[in-house]
Scaffold this active site. Sequence first.
Site, PDB file in Angstrom:
ATOM      1  N   ASP A  14      34.683  31.901  40.995  1.00  0.00           N
ATOM      2  CA  ASP A  14      34.811  32.861  39.875  1.00  0.00           C
ATOM      3  C   ASP A  14      33.683  33.899  39.873  1.00  0.00           C
ATOM      4  O   ASP A  14      33.290  34.393  38.821  1.00  0.00           O
ATOM      5  CB  ASP A  14      34.835  32.127  38.519  1.00  0.00           C
ATOM      6  CG  ASP A  14      35.843  31.000  38.498  1.00  0.00           C
ATOM      7  OD1 ASP A  14      37.015  31.264  38.803  1.00  0.00           O
ATOM      8  OD2 ASP A  14      35.461  29.856  38.195  1.00  0.00           O
ATOM      9  N   HIS A  42      42.094  35.412  41.967  1.00  0.00           N
ATOM     10  CA  HIS A  42      41.301  36.627  42.169  1.00  0.00           C
ATOM     11  C   HIS A  42      41.835  37.732  41.274  1.00  0.00           C
ATOM     12  O   HIS A  42      42.983  38.155  41.405  1.00  0.00           O
ATOM     13  CB  HIS A  42      41.332  37.039  43.646  1.00  0.00           C
ATOM     14  CG  HIS A  42      40.589  36.085  44.528  1.00  0.00           C
ATOM     15  ND1 HIS A  42      40.485  36.222  45.894  1.00  0.00           N
ATOM     16  CD2 HIS A  42      39.898  34.955  44.230  1.00  0.00           C
ATOM     17  CE1 HIS A  42      39.759  35.232  46.384  1.00  0.00           C
ATOM     18  NE2 HIS A  42      39.409  34.451  45.384  1.00  0.00           N
TER      19      HIS A  42
END
Length: 430
Positions: A14, A42
């Site tokens: 992340d 993503h």
Amino acid sequence: MGKNVVVLGTQWGDEGKGKIVDLLTEHATAVVRYQGGHNAGHTLVIDGEKTVLHLIPSGVLREGVQCLIGNGVVVAPDALLREIIKLEEKGIPVRERLRISPSCPLILSYHVALDQAREKARGEFKIGTTGRGIGPAYEDKVARRGLRIGDLFHRERFAAKLGELLDYHNFVLVNYYKEPAIDFQKTLDECMEYADLLKPLMLDVTAALHEMRRDGKDIMFEGAQGSLLDIDHGTYPYVTSSNTTAGGIATGSGFGPMYLDYILGITKAYTTRVGSGPFPTELFDDVGAFLAKRGHEFGATTGRARRCGWFDAVILRRAIEINSISGLCLTKLDVLDGLETINICVGYENEEGAVIDAPTDADSYLGLRPVYEQMPGWSESTLGAKTLEELPAAARAYIKRVEELVGAPIDIISTGPDRNETIVLRHPFG
């Protein structure tokens, strides 16, 4: 002569890899995924429009860029096809530009059932998986019993292997976990439908990559998750089931390490983690809540709230060494705007009072206390800054101190979610 660039995460995932891959693909002929599955998430923001990708490489939003999925990626056909359709609805010709290695292991319904049954049985000791079957699919691969995408195109052989696998996995599901069995015929019929849709996307990805290399093309390798979730080098057992570090490129795509020119490590200006596992700098106070809210820290794949904490230079030093990082990209700097003081973890103190380096397994983190260095924060906004000079002096000092502590240059700074909100000090393809 072309350049081969890697973009990977240096923390627990992340970190903002998707945006940076999208930014850099302006210079790339192809973008390659080499590990993980649809447990990755993503997030890209282009002109204010948000797109979340799970399996398809982030280069798909750049016209003319070829997107390749290497043999190290585990593929759930249903998830892949849903993602393709969603992108095609936005007018993106995915099937023209996406190609997949037939050697990719398949994630099928019994993998998902096993993953979820195990997490349920572990209760409070669960690993914190996404429940999408990633781990069980990699287990089948390593045990040499797994089905690959290429098997889909040979119906009789596929059916025989599937029957054996379901006998094995259903025995565990029913007798150990007390969960319902997975139906053979239903699974086979679904897989044959997938075969017709996936066959046009097949390509020998390894051969294609080396042809591009010989032709002097620029290639980008897109990592998923983060280095501290690596099956070998992460905080075991609270890790993913693939090699998220740079070594995974060679095994997951067939592109040898000596062909790589630049490895960009993506790191947040603070630290986050999703799910269970050690997190020495985790904050449980108002600052932690501030970072979570300002940083919109919710998983793109699961929607789970991310745990937030101060920047950890100790774990980043380890990630830099493991990956041979050429330079760093510091993301979400703007999230720190408004904090009076900012802490950086510079070491861990054990129960004997000695300052130690990063451990290699989860249990060794027990009893460790982070040692902090405090720096002044800044009240001015860094959001959208495009040059270093636009940043407050305290923000520039923070960046410089991070570089000193981790021993690697910060070549890119992200100051917002949009691809244009970026400071590029040294271009990986330059």
